[in-house]
Design a protein around this motif. Sequence first.
Motif, PDB file in Angstrom:
ATOM      1  N   TYR A   1      -2.097   9.226   1.355  1.00  0.00           N
ATOM      2  CA  TYR A   1      -1.657  10.488   0.753  1.00  0.00           C
ATOM      3  C   TYR A   1      -0.664  10.187  -0.356  1.00  0.00           C
ATOM      4  O   TYR A   1       0.180   9.299  -0.228  1.00  0.00           O
ATOM      5  CB  TYR A   1      -0.980  11.398   1.782  1.00  0.00           C
ATOM      6  N   GLU A   2      -0.744  10.981  -1.427  1.00  0.00           N
ATOM      7  CA  GLU A   2       0.213  10.876  -2.519  1.00  0.00           C
ATOM      8  C   GLU A   2       0.467  12.275  -3.071  1.00  0.00           C
ATOM      9  O   GLU A   2      -0.470  13.045  -3.290  1.00  0.00           O
ATOM     10  CB  GLU A   2      -0.367   9.983  -3.615  1.00  0.00           C
ATOM     11  N   ARG A   3       1.737  12.580  -3.293  1.00  0.00           N
ATOM     12  CA  ARG A   3       2.092  13.827  -3.984  1.00  0.00           C
ATOM     13  C   ARG A   3       2.221  13.473  -5.460  1.00  0.00           C
ATOM     14  O   ARG A   3       2.978  12.584  -5.818  1.00  0.00           O
ATOM     15  CB  ARG A   3       3.406  14.400  -3.447  1.00  0.00           C
ATOM     16  N   THR A   4       1.461  14.149  -6.298  1.00  0.00           N
ATOM     17  CA  THR A   4       1.475  13.892  -7.732  1.00  0.00           C
ATOM     18  C   THR A   4       2.119  15.073  -8.452  1.00  0.00           C
ATOM     19  O   THR A   4       2.407  16.103  -7.830  1.00  0.00           O
ATOM     20  CB  THR A   4       0.047  13.682  -8.265  1.00  0.00           C
ATOM     21  N   ASP A   5       2.291  14.938  -9.750  1.00  0.00           N
ATOM     22  CA  ASP A   5       2.815  16.061 -10.545  1.00  0.00           C
ATOM     23  C   ASP A   5       1.884  17.267 -10.470  1.00  0.00           C
ATOM     24  O   ASP A   5       2.331  18.406 -10.553  1.00  0.00           O
ATOM     25  CB  ASP A   5       2.992  15.647 -12.011  1.00  0.00           C
TER      26      ASP A   5
END
Length: 145
Positions: free
Chosen positions: A130-134
């Motif tokens: 999982y990654e939170r991006t802009d």
Amino acid sequence: MTDQGNGSGRDTVIRLANRLSELDRLHAFFDELGGRSDWPDKLKWDLTLSCEELLTNTINYGFPRDDGNYLITVAVNVEPGRIEITLEDEGIAFNPLEQEQPDIHLGIEERDIGGLGIFFVRKLMSEVVYERTDAGNRIVLRKFL
């Protein structure tokens, strides 16, 4: 379905609206892609079920208002020995990997509702990131063959 290339190593992409009715399109997408790629039925099922679970959670909980129209992108990259699926949405931040693992040894009456879908995704896939991006959330599923 949009296909940004039909050879190995290229992404095949579908964009789905944030509506549960779009799950039919997801199934058709994996049926078609799996047929073209000659995937065994179990592999198609594992990939479809994993994406369906994550999409259902995103559609049900990931958007702050019911009146918004949002797109969820599913991109599949096939390489020799691995399949990588990237799901991206503009929903609220949610890392499914931070959710507590369910106690699968409890009886149904004793078990909390929910939580099994993410458990199954983790069991069916080789890696889940999982990654939170802009732009929002990005979940990458990898299945090593």
